[in-house]
Design an enzyme around this catalytic site. Structure first.
Site, short mmCIF file in Angstrom:
data_model
loop_
_atom_site.label_atom_id
_atom_site.label_comp_id
_atom_site.label_asym_id
_atom_site.label_seq_id
_atom_site.Cartn_x
_atom_site.Cartn_y
_atom_site.Cartn_z
N TRP A 463 10.37 14.93 13.33
CA TRP A 463 10.76 15.85 12.11
C TRP A 463 9.05 15.96 11.38
CZ3 TRP A 463 14.22 17.06 14.40
CH2 TRP A 463 15.69 16.46 14.18
N ASN A 578 16.09 22.65 13.51
CA ASN A 578 17.03 21.75 14.30
C ASN A 578 18.22 22.14 14.24
OD1 ASN A 578 17.94 19.32 15.44
ND2 ASN A 578 18.69 18.66 13.66
N GLU A 579 18.67 22.49 15.37
CA GLU A 579 20.15 22.95 15.72
C GLU A 579 20.76 23.98 14.82
OE1 GLU A 579 22.36 19.11 15.51
OE2 GLU A 579 21.81 18.70 17.56
N TYR A 656 26.44 15.94 23.33
CA TYR A 656 26.76 15.03 22.90
C TYR A 656 28.37 15.01 23.50
CZ TYR A 656 22.78 13.95 20.05
OH TYR A 656 21.33 13.85 19.75
N GLU A 696 18.27 16.95 23.33
CA GLU A 696 19.06 15.92 22.78
C GLU A 696 20.20 15.33 23.59
OE1 GLU A 696 20.19 15.75 18.59
OE2 GLU A 696 18.46 16.82 17.79
N TRP A 734 18.39 10.61 22.50
CA TRP A 734 18.50 10.36 21.17
C TRP A 734 19.21 8.97 21.18
CZ3 TRP A 734 17.54 13.30 16.95
CH2 TRP A 734 18.01 12.78 15.43
#
Length: 777
Positions: A463, A578-579, A656, A696, A734
């Site tokens: 970040w 981010n996302e 994920y 990720e 991640w």
């Protein structure tokens, strides 16, 4: 006679009317006085005032009449004097009567005055009583309202609005506050922690964290469970309600009690195993282990000397089931490939082919070289022997990282560095700047970057934002903490030192480290009318805030390296967000317009670095049939249209399976994962014609199934697709952390070296991806 008759007539017409007038006047005064008494006090006052004004007017008229009469003839004067004499005679007769009535009137006035005073006092007493009643009613009402508010606060979880009254917790305190969080979930949210998926657990902990920091729990037990039960036991002990025992239960339900009992049983079992092992070692196993260690050292020494038969004999003693011929052939092949590699390295450096086998290669240089190539050389030679892929053994792989300077670019749907293809294995460590903001903790950043360099990982995503909150980079719009910026300076300088490229993200979709919700809060405080957080992608003020932050970061001059961020090749790429997700527009068009605007702005500031969006990979309306690949829902983005924007240099996806398809078996999750990666690789290669990065992915250590098996499967899929021309450029696991960072563990934490098998899988993937890149030359 005539004169006397005239005088008599004058008396009748002059004096007599004056007397009647006086009587009528008295009568009117008596009537007005009676009216005055009978009326109300305000009316009496008005009439009294009017009577005084009429009297003054009458006296003024009489004065004017007297003045006019004095100037008349003498006959008029005589007549007037006669009239006055007759009037005075009549007045004398009634003087006694008038005096009596005047006295009576005074008495009445006194009585009336006294009566009015009493009425006034009575009125004041009534007013006082009324005020006292109102005051009592008001106090009772306020008391009821306070009770009502307290009751309502108990229902909604409010105890106080004091920020930080019971301390401030962060997301990293999830495990420290585990008992309190578990009790809060069971009693307030009515859910069982063990049945929650990881993503929902994290979301609920954010709510718990907010209630804790704002001191709005309905009970003090959720701030510190142990302290709450300790105070409760002390109170019960003082009151003598029940006997307090030392092992008082401090958990909230039977399920939690059972879980703790199982943990104690496992610990007890482990302790028993350790004790049993100690007893076995004391009975002779220790000596046997020492002998095995000595044999392994001897075998390694014989192998270094080239005595393969002697080494094989020792190996046969250690492992009788191993086919000896196969082992000897393996060792010989390893030795041959090692010789070839050193010759290739010498040739690539412009030296004689036998340089590393001659006396010119001094001991100091040999020691440094062996230390640098030890891990990589062993892993790559082993894979080359087993898989018969000698093309992986490229001289460029073993070159020093300092020769890999320059900006990474894109050519023909693959990454390129200094004219050669660039493939990688990397990692996520979002916390680098946050930790480096404290100089006493910077060793953690150095530790991780050093370990990943040894393991062969070459790209890190982290970040470049922290909006509001603890250790905020951007305290408020346009206001920055130089101490935190210097932490980011340190991260970049250390990454350069250890040959690691960085992908820096500008802002977060989620509330962690501020995110778009913090931007919305700032804008609302500035007077902007914003209905929901998704206006982050459309509201002019919010877009202006973000552009200012982007410009601040991109043009930053590193306080350590003295190089501007936009000129530093250590930074591989910028990430817009981010996302990103937009629940207000599932078609992806809103996000697409936002990406176009922000990407153009970034490229206007810096056209040297690559740029990516930060997408998870969800498909939208551009190719409807691809929506079936999504894990059952959309998030307002479109993988195809969002990445077709010219200013976006490469595509990204996240994955994920334990969250997105948590209801499926481990095998089904692996199948879905392979389909997810493959479909995006096909679109990146055929439609986007841009590189693809699995930015990720991970598997929680708290979930079901083996993380090593999952990671091996993902890495194998990535490697196989990368062999098809390099469009599949690499992956970023991640997440990696340093030792002693358990508070940051979200279940996906990996500490290199702490789990040897996982570390080896990650390192091997880094080696084969780098070797594959050089095989394309």
């Amino acid at each position: 006679m005539a004169k006397e008759g005239a005088k008599a007539s004058e008396d009748e017409n002059g004096a007599a009317p004056s007397k009647r007038q006086h009587k009528s006047k008295s009568k009117r005064e008596d009537e007005s006085e009676s009216d005055f008494k009978s009326g109300s006090e305000p009316e009496r006052e008005v009439r009294k005032h009017k009577r005084k004004r009429s009297r003054s007017r009458s006296s003024r008229r009489r004065s004017r009449d007297d003045y006019d009469d004095s100037d008349s003839s003498s006959s008029g004067e005589d007549s007037y004097s006669d009239s006055e004499d007759s009037y005075s005679d009549s007045e004398a007769g009634s003087s006694s009567e008038y005096s009596d009535s005047e006295e009576e009137r005074r008495r009445r006035k006194r009585r009336d005055r006294k009566r009015r005073e009493e009425k006034e006092k009575e009125k004041k007493r009534k007013l006082r009583k009324e005020k006292e009643k109102k005051k009592r009613r008001k106090k009772e009402k306020e008391k009821k309202e306070r009770k009502k508010k307290k009751k309502e606060k108990g229902k909604t979880g409010a105890v106080t609005n004091s920020w930080g009254k019971y301390g401030i917790i962060k997301e990293t305190d999830m495990w420290n506050k585990r008992p309190e969080f578990t009790a809060w979930l069971a009693e307030i949210k009515k859910v069982n922690l063990e049945s929650l998926p990881n993503w929902e657990e994290k979301q609920l902990f954010k709510q718990f964290m907010e209630d804790h920091n704002t001191a709005t729990f309905p009970s003090k037990k959720y701030y510190n469970l142990d302290a709450y039960y300790r105070r409760k036991m002390e109170k019960e002990s003082r009151r003598g309600v029940k006997k307090v025992v030392d092992d008082e239960r401090t958990v909230f339900d039977d399920e939690e009690q059972r879980r703790q009992e199982l943990m104690r049983e496992r610990e007890k079992h482990k302790q028993e195993q350790v004790e049993a092992l100690k007893r076995e070692m004391q009975s002779g196993m220790a000596q046997a282990m020492k002998e095995q260690a000595q044999l392994r050292e001897e075998m390694a020494y014989q192998y270094k000397l080239g005595n393969f038969e002697a080494a094989a004999a020792i190996q046969r003693r250690l492992d009788p089931d191993l086919p000896i011929n196969a082992m000897i052939e393996y060792m010989k092949e390893m030795d041959k490939l090692g010789m070839v590699i050193f010759k290739m390295l010498a040739h690539g450096l412009g030296l004689e082919d036998d340089y590393f086998f001659s006396k010119k290669f001094e001991e100091k240089e040999a020691t440094y070289f062996r230390a640098w190539t030890n891990g990589r050389l062993k892993s790559v030679i082993h894979r080359a022997v087993v898989n018969k892929e000698k093309q992986r053994l490229s001289i460029a792989y073993f070159m020093s990282p300092t020769t890999n300077s320059g900006f990474i670019g894109v050519k023909d749907s693959h990454f390129e560095l200094n004219g050669s293809p660039f493939l990688f294995n990397g990692f996520n460590s979002y916390w680098l700047m946050h930790v480096a903001a404290d100089p006493t903790e910077r060793y953690k950043v150095t530790e991780v970057l050093k370990d990943v360099s040894v393991a062969g990982l070459s790209v890190c995503r982290t970040w470049a934002f922290s909006d509001g909150g603890d250790r905020a980079l951007q305290i408020s719009p346009g206001v920055y903490d130089e101490r935190v910026f210097q932490g980011l300076d340190f991260v970049i300088s250390e990454a350069k030192k250890y040959g690691v490229r960085l992908i820096l993200s500008f802002v977060n979709q989620w509330n962690d480290f501020g995110g778009k919700a913090q931007y919305v809060w700032w804008a609302r405080n500035a007077g902007a009318q914003i209905s929901n957080d998704d206006e982050f992608y459309t509201h002019p003020m919010l877009k202006k805030y973000l552009k200012n932050h982007i410009e601040k970061v991109v043009t930053r001059l590193n306080s350590i390296t003295k190089v501007a961020y936009k000129d530093d090749p250590t930074i591989m790429a910028w990430e817009l967000v981010n996302e990103p997700r937009d629940q207000a527009d599932y078609s992806g068009k809103t996000v697409n317009a936002w990406v176009q605007e922000m990407a153009s702005f970034v490229k206007s500031l810096d056209n040297k670095h690559l740029l990516e969006v930060g997408m998870e990979g969800f498909y939208g309306d551009s190719i409807p049939e691809r929506k079936s690949v999504n894990p059952g829902y959309q998030v307002g983005t479109d993988f195809i249209s969002n990445h077709l924007i010219n200013e976006i240099d490469f595509a990204t996806i996240h994955a994920y399976t334990d969250q997105w398809v948590s209801g499926q078996s481990d095998e089904a999750q692996l199948v879905w994962m392979e389909k997810w990666i493959t479909s995006h690789w096909e679109d990146a290669r055929n439609i986007l014609k841009k590189p693809l990065v699995l930015a990720e992915f991970g598997k929680s250590s708290r979930g079901q199934g083996s993380r090593d098996i999952f990671m091996s499967s993902v890495y194998r899929n990535v490697y196989n697709l990368a062999k098809e021309g390099g469009t599949m450029a690499g992956s970023l696991v991640w997440q990696l952390m340093a030792h002693g960072m358990e508070n940051y563990d979200d279940g996906y934490c990996i500490v290199l070296g702490q789990n040897p098998s996982t570390t080896q899988i990650i390192s091997d993937q880094a080696h084969v991806m780098t070797a594959l890149a050089h095989s394309f030359n």
